[in-house]
Design a protein around this motif. Structure first.
Motif, PDB file in Angstrom:
ATOM      1  N   ILE A 312       0.823  -1.218   0.000  1.00  0.00           N
ATOM      2  CA  ILE A 312       0.000   0.000   0.000  1.00  0.00           C
ATOM      3  C   ILE A 312       0.851   1.259   0.000  1.00  0.00           C
ATOM      4  O   ILE A 312       0.319   2.370  -0.055  1.00  0.00           O
ATOM      5  CB  ILE A 312      -0.968   0.029   1.208  1.00  0.00           C
ATOM      6  N   ASN A 313       2.167   1.115   0.064  1.00  0.00           N
ATOM      7  CA  ASN A 313       3.043   2.282   0.053  1.00  0.00           C
ATOM      8  C   ASN A 313       2.839   3.069  -1.241  1.00  0.00           C
ATOM      9  O   ASN A 313       2.940   2.526  -2.345  1.00  0.00           O
ATOM     10  CB  ASN A 313       4.504   1.838   0.177  1.00  0.00           C
ATOM     11  N   GLY A 314       2.542   4.367  -1.110  1.00  0.00           N
ATOM     12  CA  GLY A 314       2.304   5.222  -2.268  1.00  0.00           C
ATOM     13  C   GLY A 314       0.860   5.325  -2.694  1.00  0.00           C
ATOM     14  O   GLY A 314       0.524   6.146  -3.562  1.00  0.00           O
ATOM     15  N   ASN A 315      -0.013   4.507  -2.099  1.00  0.00           N
ATOM     16  CA  ASN A 315      -1.432   4.564  -2.461  1.00  0.00           C
ATOM     17  C   ASN A 315      -2.067   5.872  -1.997  1.00  0.00           C
ATOM     18  O   ASN A 315      -1.623   6.489  -1.022  1.00  0.00           O
ATOM     19  CB  ASN A 315      -2.196   3.396  -1.836  1.00  0.00           C
ATOM     20  N   LEU A 316      -3.134   6.260  -2.700  1.00  0.00           N
ATOM     21  CA  LEU A 316      -3.923   7.426  -2.302  1.00  0.00           C
ATOM     22  C   LEU A 316      -5.215   6.961  -1.657  1.00  0.00           C
ATOM     23  O   LEU A 316      -5.808   5.952  -2.058  1.00  0.00           O
ATOM     24  CB  LEU A 316      -4.223   8.296  -3.521  1.00  0.00           C
ATOM     25  N   ILE A 317      -5.678   7.709  -0.647  1.00  0.00           N
ATOM     26  CA  ILE A 317      -6.893   7.338   0.080  1.00  0.00           C
ATOM     27  C   ILE A 317      -7.522   8.596   0.676  1.00  0.00           C
ATOM     28  O   ILE A 317      -6.810   9.537   1.060  1.00  0.00           O
ATOM     29  CB  ILE A 317      -6.576   6.308   1.200  1.00  0.00           C
ATOM     30  N   SER A 318      -8.836   8.633   0.719  1.00  0.00           N
ATOM     31  CA  SER A 318      -9.509   9.767   1.347  1.00  0.00           C
ATOM     32  C   SER A 318      -9.469   9.623   2.866  1.00  0.00           C
ATOM     33  O   SER A 318      -9.291   8.531   3.398  1.00  0.00           O
ATOM     34  CB  SER A 318     -10.962   9.855   0.883  1.00  0.00           C
ATOM     35  N   ARG A 319      -9.640  10.740   3.550  1.00  0.00           N
ATOM     36  CA  ARG A 319      -9.656  10.702   5.012  1.00  0.00           C
ATOM     37  C   ARG A 319     -10.777   9.802   5.524  1.00  0.00           C
ATOM     38  O   ARG A 319     -10.568   8.989   6.420  1.00  0.00           O
ATOM     39  CB  ARG A 319      -9.822  12.121   5.574  1.00  0.00           C
TER      40      ARG A 319
END
Length: 476
Positions: A312-319
């Motif tokens: 998951i390193n570098g993944n984007l995710i919403s708060r």
């Protein structure tokens, strides 16, 4: 004649079965998620409106019935139970009453869950400031234990509460805030349902944001310096968690950290703000299950966690999605065993020495089945009467597998009391929503205002209308 006796025997057996059935209806057995203390209640009552809840309180006064208050009942120390009492189940009392989008605040009934709130506010680009990592819990229950979460800029839940309404033992509804009934504000939040029924709460919200996940492996003696320099001193880091290994080959030595950085391009948020549910449940559930049984399983579970973290390193995710972890993979059903939680708070500068002492303490405890340790950060806050954060702390959340028989409970209690003493020796504290293994001495040392807390309980509820097994165990 033979047929006559068979009919009579059948009628007797049917009558006894019916009698037993009605007895169970009249004396329901309630238990929390740990299944360690089933309690026979007088009744379990759930209502969806304020007047009906008020009637329950007034009838309990007339009948001199104790009342315990429950939401999802994930507290594990009898905080929602009391023998021959009324269990007030709040889950049906779950409406959102008001949302002020511009002012970023919401008013919600206490039986709603964090998942309910997220689904309501997400379309408006708003997010929670503080909640647990799992979103299955009720807002009232979370206030009652004063939760904390992954956010390192907003800490204990009490910081985000503007006000709430409390139904007291006399059937009166009080508005409670930092300015109005302030004694109750500091005692009800983190007060484990002992002062009344939290009806609805007004909470501060914040903006939903897009985060970039960054992960890193390190050793436990590097963690404090890493956290101070790379996390606390970096305003772009908004959320943080860590795990430390309990696998034999790297026991309380190897760690990995997960940091959530505010993404540079917030315009991409719309591509990631659809609320997700965890779908990869079978794999972590399988390896967590293996870890319950032997050291080989613990090694595989740690390897799985490390692999997932690297991926998951570098993944984007919403708060909102970062605060939406599913706990389904932790579901566990075994007639003779259960998973229990412990949580210890230790000053951040003492972390490495604490881990060394904890390792020594547990080295000979071969029957103590520690499955996982997750680490979060909580800033010093003494606003709650029963505050666990006497200074800036790391919070170590421990998942433990144990038997449900008395011998297993005694063994777990012995080890847990040793761990609590180690924690107290490092000026730490422990979290209160769990099984009553700690001694009274440990409670009063971890929570110096305990005596004042119990005095306020006596002041505001002199007849002990609101009761639970935690109070029964520890009050003077």
């Amino acid at each position: 004649m033979k047929r006559f006796f068979i009919v009579i025997l059948y009628a007797l057996l049917f009558g006894l079965s019916l009698q037993a059935f009605h007895f169970k209806l009249d004396h329901p057995i309630a238990e929390d998620i740990s299944r360690l203390m089933p309690v026979k209640m007088k009744a379990i009552q759930a209502e969806d409106n304020e007047e009906a809840i008020k009637r329950i309180i007034l009838e309990a006064n007339e009948n001199d019935d104790p009342i315990s208050i429950g939401g999802m009942q994930h507290s594990q120390g009898g905080q929602t139970l009391y023998p021959n009492g009324i269990l007030l189940d709040m889950k049906r009392y779950d409406k959102v009453l008001d949302l002020d989008v511009k002012g970023k605040r919401i008013t919600v009934q206490s039986g709603a869950t964090w998942a309910d709130l997220q689904e309501y506010i997400n379309p408006y680009g708003l997010a929670l400031k503080v909640s647990q990592s799992q979103n299955i819990f009720t807002i009232g229950g979370s206030l009652s234990v004063n939760v904390h979460g992954r956010d390192i800029r907003h800490h204990a839940l009490i910081e985000t509460v503007e006000s709430f309404r409390l139904l007291n033992a006399k059937g009166q509804v009080l508005t409670v805030s930092r300015k109005e009934n302030s004694e109750l504000f500091s005692s009800v939040i983190g007060g484990y349902g002992l002062f009344g029924v939290i009806l609805d709460v007004t909470l501060q919200l914040t903006d939903d944001e897009l985060y970039k996940i960054k992960t890193k492996s390190l050793h436990y003696d590097e963690y404090t310096s890493y956290f101070k320099k790379e996390v606390l001193q970096n305003d772009d880091v908004k959320m943080h968690l860590a795990r430390i290994s309990v696998a034999p080959g790297s026991y309380l030595d190897e760690m990995y950290v997960t940091d959530y950085y505010r993404a540079n391009d917030q315009a991409q948020l719309s591509n990631y703000d659809t609320l997700k549910r965890e779908t990869i449940i079978a794999v972590p559930k399988f390896f967590l299950g293996l870890s319950r049984y032997n050291d080989w399983g613990k090694e595989r579970f740690w390897e799985t966690q490390e692999t997932y973290t690297a991926n998951i390193n570098g993944n984007l995710i919403s708060r909102n999605n970062a605060m939406r972890s599913d706990s389904a993979f932790m579901d566990y059903s075994n007639p003779s065993k259960t998973d229990v939680l412990q949580e210890y708070f230790v000053p951040i500068d003492q972390f490495a020495d604490y881990i060394d002492d904890l390792r020594k303490t547990l080295s000979d405890e071969k029957d103590f089945n520690l499955l996982n340790i997750t680490i979060r950060y909580v800033e010093q806050n003494d606003e709650s009467m029963m505050s666990y954060a006497k200074e800036d702390m790391f919070a170590l959340v421990m998942l433990i597998n144990q038997g449900t028989d008395n011998e297993s409970k005694e063994n777990s209690g012995r080890v847990i009391r040793k761990m609590i003493d180690v924690t107290l020796n490092h000026n730490g504290s422990y979290y209160l929503p769990y099984y009553g293994y700690p001694t009274k001495r440990q409670l009063y040392e971890a929570y110096p205002r305990t005596e004042d807390f119990f005095q306020l309980k006596k002041k505001y509820d002199p007849d002990n209308r609101f009761m639970n097994l935690f109070f029964e165990e520890y009050h003077p």
